[in-house]
Each structure stands twice: as C-alpha cells, then as structure tokens.
Design a protein around this motif. Structure first.
Motif, mmCIF file in Angstrom:
data_model
loop_
_atom_site.group_PDB
_atom_site.id
_atom_site.type_symbol
_atom_site.label_atom_id
_atom_site.label_comp_id
_atom_site.label_asym_id
_atom_site.label_seq_id
_atom_site.Cartn_x
_atom_site.Cartn_y
_atom_site.Cartn_z
ATOM 1 N N VAL A 314 0.802 -1.362 0.212
ATOM 2 C CA VAL A 314 -0.328 -0.150 0.167
ATOM 3 C C VAL A 314 1.083 0.950 -0.055
ATOM 4 C CG1 VAL A 314 -1.962 1.015 1.289
ATOM 5 C CG2 VAL A 314 -2.064 -1.386 1.366
ATOM 6 N N ALA A 315 0.473 2.404 -0.858
ATOM 7 C CA ALA A 315 1.545 3.731 -0.690
ATOM 8 C C ALA A 315 0.368 4.675 -0.266
ATOM 9 C CB ALA A 315 1.052 3.746 -1.665
ATOM 10 N N CYS A 316 0.107 5.048 1.521
ATOM 11 C CA CYS A 316 -0.536 5.423 1.630
ATOM 12 C C CYS A 316 0.290 5.972 3.406
ATOM 13 C CB CYS A 316 -1.849 5.100 1.784
ATOM 14 S SG CYS A 316 -3.170 6.079 3.563
ATOM 15 N N HIS A 317 0.151 7.510 3.641
ATOM 16 C CA HIS A 317 1.102 7.728 5.153
ATOM 17 C C HIS A 317 0.565 6.838 6.234
ATOM 18 C CE1 HIS A 317 3.757 9.158 2.477
ATOM 19 N NE2 HIS A 317 3.165 10.927 2.550
ATOM 20 N N LEU A 318 -0.997 6.526 6.024
ATOM 21 C CA LEU A 318 -2.361 6.050 7.009
ATOM 22 C C LEU A 318 -2.027 4.419 7.020
ATOM 23 C CD1 LEU A 318 -5.149 8.082 6.157
ATOM 24 C CD2 LEU A 318 -3.736 8.713 8.562
ATOM 25 N N VAL A 319 -1.484 4.182 6.745
ATOM 26 C CA VAL A 319 -1.652 2.432 6.596
ATOM 27 C C VAL A 319 -0.595 2.245 6.636
ATOM 28 C CG1 VAL A 319 -1.972 0.309 4.864
ATOM 29 C CG2 VAL A 319 -3.510 1.846 4.934
ATOM 30 N N THR A 320 0.473 1.638 7.588
ATOM 31 C CA THR A 320 1.243 1.141 7.512
ATOM 32 C C THR A 320 1.731 0.168 9.092
ATOM 33 O OG1 THR A 320 1.365 2.707 9.745
ATOM 34 C CG2 THR A 320 2.717 3.990 8.231
ATOM 35 N N GLY A 321 2.862 -0.753 9.014
ATOM 36 C CA GLY A 321 3.289 -1.733 10.138
ATOM 37 C C GLY A 321 2.547 -2.494 9.164
ATOM 38 N N PRO A 322 2.386 -3.625 9.510
ATOM 39 C CA PRO A 322 2.042 -5.139 9.528
ATOM 40 C C PRO A 322 0.858 -4.938 10.213
ATOM 41 C CG PRO A 322 3.189 -5.265 11.013
ATOM 42 C CD PRO A 322 3.682 -4.678 10.861
ATOM 43 N N ARG A 323 -0.266 -6.060 8.956
ATOM 44 C CA ARG A 323 -2.219 -6.047 9.144
ATOM 45 C C ARG A 323 -2.382 -6.887 9.752
ATOM 46 N NH1 ARG A 323 -4.092 -8.441 3.678
ATOM 47 N NH2 ARG A 323 -6.051 -6.899 4.115
ATOM 48 N N ALA A 324 -3.562 -6.582 11.081
ATOM 49 C CA ALA A 324 -3.404 -7.148 11.986
ATOM 50 C C ALA A 324 -3.950 -9.005 12.014
ATOM 51 C CB ALA A 324 -5.197 -6.542 12.323
ATOM 52 N N GLU A 325 -3.399 -9.575 12.521
ATOM 53 C CA GLU A 325 -3.238 -10.659 12.352
ATOM 54 C C GLU A 325 -4.782 -11.849 11.463
ATOM 55 O OE1 GLU A 325 -1.256 -13.018 14.349
ATOM 56 O OE2 GLU A 325 0.707 -12.431 14.054
ATOM 57 N N THR A 326 -5.739 -11.312 12.451
ATOM 58 C CA THR A 326 -6.822 -11.655 12.128
ATOM 59 C C THR A 326 -6.742 -11.392 10.623
ATOM 60 O OG1 THR A 326 -7.560 -9.821 12.576
ATOM 61 C CG2 THR A 326 -8.397 -11.363 14.074
ATOM 62 N N ARG A 327 -6.184 -10.150 9.555
ATOM 63 C CA ARG A 327 -6.469 -10.147 8.667
ATOM 64 C C ARG A 327 -5.673 -11.184 7.622
ATOM 65 N NH1 ARG A 327 -6.911 -3.565 8.233
ATOM 66 N NH2 ARG A 327 -9.312 -3.614 8.716
#
Lengths: 330, 327
Positions: A314-327
């Motif tokens: 993803v190229a977005c400042h608001l989406v960072t780090g690994p996604r939640a485990e459940t996802r």
C-alpha cells in the motif's frame, strides 16, 4: 513461486503538452515509477479510472513505447530495441487485445485472412499448415470455420472480439495484454468472453496483463490486482483479499462505488471532486485533495508503496506496519 | 392512485422491422423505475417513442398517457409543453447535448424562460439556484463558463440542472453514468437520488448495469428483444429472478465478493429484429426451452403482487399454484 515472465522496474513515461498556441509546454506524467511482476501463467489485473496510466503501462510492457526511465524484462531478458530482428522474435511471443474489436479488424478482409496474417508475417508453418491453424484457432474461440469467411461487419460484437482473440493467439504467444477487452460488450456476451479467456489461459498456460476499469471482471480473471491512481500504483494485493478488505482510501472508495444488486447505497463512500488532471498533479500524495482521511503530511510527502504483510502493498501514510493478525489469517 | 404514465401495447417499427413489440408499463407518481436489457432491447426507443422524439419514418402505435391524457401522436404544441417541462430527459453523452459556443448561464436561462416563463433577475437567480443544487462549486462565477471548461461529471451535473429547470414530474435518465468513471458515477447517482427525494419527482433509469439499477430504483423492468419479460420490485428481482433471461443476466455478472465461480454465460446472441424467432424471442438461447416455447410468444402475466413475467414456465407454475392445471 514460479519464475517471473514479466518484470517491470520503476518505469516512467511523460508526454509534453502545450496549453494553447503560445502556452508553455508542460510535462504530463502518464506513468511515474511503476514496478510490476507477473509470474508465468498468472494474471495481473490493473485497475484505475481514466487517466490513471493503466493503458500507457500496458503499451510500455509490450514495448510499443519506450519508457523514459526504468526497464521492462521479458522472460529474464531486457526488452529488445524497437524494430530489430530480436524485437520481432520477442514480439511474436506477446500479443494484445483492445476494447474496440471493429477498430482492430480490417472491414474489407474476411476474418480468416486476418487471423492468418500474423502467421504470414512471422513466417510460421507452410501454407497448408497455416490454413489448418486458422481453423484450429476458430474452434479454440468457439466459432466455426464458416465464420472465417465472413467480414467483420457481418459478425456480432462478441464474435468480433473472439476473432481478435484468435488472431492474437495465432503465434502461440506466452503473454497477452488485454486492455478493456470486454468493456464494450453486453453483460451476457461479456460473460462468454471472460469464460473463454479463463479457459484458454488454463489450456495454453498464458500469462495475462488484464487492464480494466471494471472491478468485477478484473476480480473474476486475476490472481493479483494493482490499483493505479494518476500514474502511480497505490495498492497491490491478491484479487479476493484486495476487494474484500481494501486498505488504501482510494481503493476503498473504488470498491464502495461499484454498484451491487441487492445492496442499497447506504454507507457508500462518495468521493468529492473530480479525478485531477495528470498535467497538474497535486503535491505529495496525488489522492490527498479527494481523500476523506488526508492529514497534513499527505500534502507534502509522496507515500511509497510498501509491504504491509499478507502479500499486500500500500502507498499511504495512514496505512503502516503489518496488518492485524485476524486479517492475515483470512 | 392514478399512475403518472401508462403505456399500453406500444409498438415501433423502423422500415417494416419491428423493434418494439408491444410494451405495457405503468409508472406511479414519484416512483423510480429501472429499465435494464442489452443493447437493442428497446429500452431507449420506448421513451423516445412515448415522447414523440423518433424520426418520422418510424411507425409508432399503441397508447401512452400522462396523467390520463393521451400523448402519443399529440400535436406539437402539447408535446412542446411536456418535453422539458413535465418530462425531462438526460442522456449518456452530456457534452453533445450542450451547445459548445454558449455559456452555461445562457443555456440554463433559455430552458427556464421556455418552461417557467421567468425573466430578468428572477431567471438569473433561478439559474444560480439550480447550479448550486446540482453541486457545481463556485456556481456564481461558473455560470459564465462554456461547456468545455467543465469535466465530464460536471457537465452531467449541468445537464441535470437543465432537466430540472422545468420542474418536471418525471426525469428519464438514459444511461446517465455509463461514460463516467466509477467514483464520478457514484457522485451522479447520489445527486439524482437526492434531487428526486427533494422534488418528489418520478424517475426512469435506463441502464445496462444491473447494479446501478438495483441500487437506485424501487421497481425494475427487464427488456428483451422489444418486450418486457419480467417486472418486479428491485430487491425481489435480484434475490429471486423468475424469467430465464433475468436469471441469465444476474448469473453473468461476476461477483465482487465471496468465492469465485464460473460465470453462467447466456449462449448465443440477441436475435436480429428482422428475423425474430417464432414464439418466445428468448427460446433459442434459453436452457429451459421446450416445444411450446416456439409456438406463441408468452404474454406478461402477473405471478404475485407487483410481479409479472412473460414465460410459459412461470405461467405453468402459477397455474399449479392456483390449482388450475389440474383441470
């Protein structure tokens, strides 16, 4: 992971455009730093609105246009120089299909002659073998040899697109670029052509770059989908996961804007404003003027496409780090 | 409640070739009706014929009434009041519907003067109000602009403003968002539904996109080869289509979520209007076709409240339901 057939590394392409007769010429960045890879036998879907640079990307990948910067590698080798014998040999292995089949066919030639043309150009097979190959191709696209004697005007839209597909398959290509191949077709005919493409891909082991604005069709046919906005890729992910859980605000709006029978428009994300002009791209993240979640940083700093886990970029400042485990588990 | 529009047995032929073969349709006041079908099914021709907008060589018969008054073949003076006044229409290609050499103000004021008999300051104020209503930013200044200075989505907004100029009771939107990008399509559809709610206006939404129609209409009519084959409330049609063609259209739509399945394509193509099959026009492409399908075209018959289907299988199941088949 299987070997990569197509590797595109940070290609850019800009055109100069003059505004008015005495206006200063400005650069339009149609494609800006796009990187893609397509493994052998896979389909990469490329979605975006008009002016997002998806068709230009397709043309550069095919070598119809050189990139200003960056490189395209096909089957491990760099793209040959336009017009050389090496380029011709490479081009026989890659073909394309466009939206308007009538525009891609010669109205004054029977369609069988047109399917045969690439065989003649590339000198494949003896004359009698070419006739057989044409009949075989017609059957492959679920038409009869009788259709071959007709002129494009005497065929329906769906049949014409099958002819274009048969011609594209004539040289037994490994790679097919499809630019909005079913957008001009009615929904029942569209389903026929989409099914045919899926079948042929499975039979022939084709690798596809499938460009379309229609999210439904792209999801149906693609393994991986890349979303483009104003010349850049904003999100990449596996087709099912990307449309089920879009992360980039633009992808979210795009998925939400796709109308679905049985769902009323409640909760729809309606973006304000028009897609901006590629000639006057906003500073920072190109999407920030329309983004419902934009922060100050978005207006100044261009977000970089980075991995957030689960095969998603993803190229977005608001989406960072690994996604939640459940996802990730889903 | 008396219907706003009542169409009965509407037939249209071009040069002896029938393209509309008996359409019956009613539309209530303030209702949103969707009209879906593939190209050439007669969705647009129905309304062009109803409003007397077809070329003179088209042969039109049947009946179209607006508020109980027959308008098919009505004198031009009456039609001029209806078109753009009581019934407005917007099209797929808004740019070609505007005059490129006149400002937006000039074109909006012309429509207002024609249908609302306004003049002077009031007409300019009303033009500004309409432009604000359809969400053109900086409307006061933009009134002086020409059509080419607007984006595709904005031009469609301006067309909607012009359509609203006559305070219509009915807006016919013929593929209003087909030429627009997905995010802009969402904007225009939202605008149409807001405007319709605020003005209590009825709307006919013509589209090949089932999703667009499903989300924006109360009732949907499915057309095939110049006839209506199924009519139902939108939610029921998509949850439980009865006519094999309606089932086929919905099955041919790739899903956006859930597991991927092979699309159920409808085999073959739409019949040539000059060589229409005997009996049911859909029979040659229908997986359920049986011998009786080729004998006579089934008529649109009610199968439940507010639902009607033109298929002999539906008739048979309805008869079974009513216990008629036993006799």
């Amino acid at each position: 992971m299987s070997a990569l057939l197509v590797e595109v590394s940070s290609i850019s392409r800009s055109y100069s455009m003059r505004s008015g007769m005495f206006g200063r010429s400005t650069a339009v960045h149609a494609v800006d730093g796009v990187s893609l890879t397509i493994p052998k036998g896979d389909t990469l879907g490329l979605v975006g609105e008009s002016g997002s640079g998806k068709s230009t990307t397709g043309r550069i990948v095919l070598g119809l246009e050189p990139p200003d910067r960056g490189e395209v590698r096909f089957d491990g080798k760099p793209m040959a120089i336009l017009g050389t014998p090496a380029w011709r040999a490479q081009r026989a292995r890659m073909q394309m299909i466009f939206q308007d089949p009538l525009g891609a066919l010669d109205r004054r030639l029977p369609v069988a002659t047109q399917i045969r043309e690439p065989l003649d150009i590339h000198g494949l097979g003896a004359s009698a073998e070419r006739e057989d190959r044409v009949r075989e191709l017609l059957r492959a696209v679920e038409l009869t040899p009788a259709h071959g004697g007709r002129y494009p005007g005497a065929l329906s839209g769906g049949q014409r697109q099958r002819i274009v597909l048969a011609r594209a398959l004539a040289t037994k290509p490994d790679f097919l670029v499809c630019d909005e191949p079913v957008s001009a077709l009615d929904v029942s005919i569209q389903a026929q052509v989409v099914n045919l493409l899926c079948d042929l891909q499975a039979q022939l082991g084709l690798t596809l770059l499938f460009i379309s604005h229609d999210l439904r069709v792209v999801r149906q046919i693609s393994n991986v989908v890349a979303v483009m906005y104003l010349g850049r890729i904003v999100e990449v992910g596996s087709a099912d996961d990307l449309f089920a859980r879009p992360e980039h605000p633009y992808t979210q709006a795009l998925v939400s804007a796709s109308p679905a029978p049985g769902r009323r428009s409640a909760g729809r994300i309606v973006l304000a404003g028009d897609p901006p002009n590629p000639a006057a791209r906003p500073q920072g993240c190109a999407f920030h003027p329309r983004c419902p979640r934009a922060i100050a940083r978005c207006a100044s700093e261009v977000p970089v496409l980075s991995s957030v886990g689960g095969g998603r970029q993803v190229a977005c400042h608001l989406v960072t780090g690994p996604r939640a485990e459940t996802r990730d588990a889903a | 409640m008396a219907p706003l529009v009542n169409i009965e047995g509407l037939r249209v032929a071009f040069g002896g070739v029938p393209v509309l073969r008996g359409v019956d349709l009613t539309l209530g006041k303030g209702e949103a009706l969707g009209l879906v079908g593939e190209s050439g099914s007669g969705k647009s021709v129905t309304w062009l014929a109803a409003l007397g907008l077809l070329p003179r060589h088209a042969k039109v018969s049947g009946s179209v009434s607006l508020d109980g008054r027959e308008i098919l073949g009505a004198p031009a003076s009456l039609l001029d009041q209806i078109r753009g006044g009581r019934v407005a229409m917007i099209f797929q290609d808004p740019a070609s519907a505007l005059n490129p050499v006149l400002t937006i103000r000039k074109q909006l004021c012309e429509a207002l003067a024609l249908h609302r008999d306004l003049s002077g300051k009031t007409v300019k104020a009303e033009a500004l109000r309409l432009l604000n209503l359809v969400g053109i930013p900086d409307a006061a200044r933009r009134l002086a602009a020409y059509p080419h200075e607007f984006s595709g989505g904005q031009v469609q907004r301006i067309m909607i403003a012009m359509a609203l100029a006559g305070n219509p009771d009915l807006l016919i939107a013929d593929e209003p968002t087909t030429a627009l990008d997905a995010t802009i399509q969402a904007q225009i559809l939202e605008l149409l539904s807001t405007v319709r709610r605020e003005m209590g206006m009825a709307m006919v939404l013509i589209s090949h996109d089932l999703g667009v129609v499903a989300e924006n209409c109360d009732r949907v009519a499915v057309m095939y080869a110049g006839r209506i084959v199924e009519q139902a409330p939108a939610n029921q049609l998509f949850a439980d289509p009865v006519h094999p063609y309606a089932q086929g259209l919905i099955g041919a739509l790739p899903p956006l979520d859930g597991p991927r399945r092979r699309l159920t394509a409808i085999p073959g193509t739409v019949p040539d209007p000059a060589h229409m099959p005997r009996g049911c026009a859909f029979a040659p492409r229908c997986v359920f076709a049986a011998e009786p399908c080729g004998l006579a075209a089934p008529s649109l018959a009610p199968i439940a409240d507010d639902r009607a289907v033109a298929c002999i299988r539906a008739e048979a199941s309805r008869r079974a339901l009513l216990g008629i088949a036993a006799e």
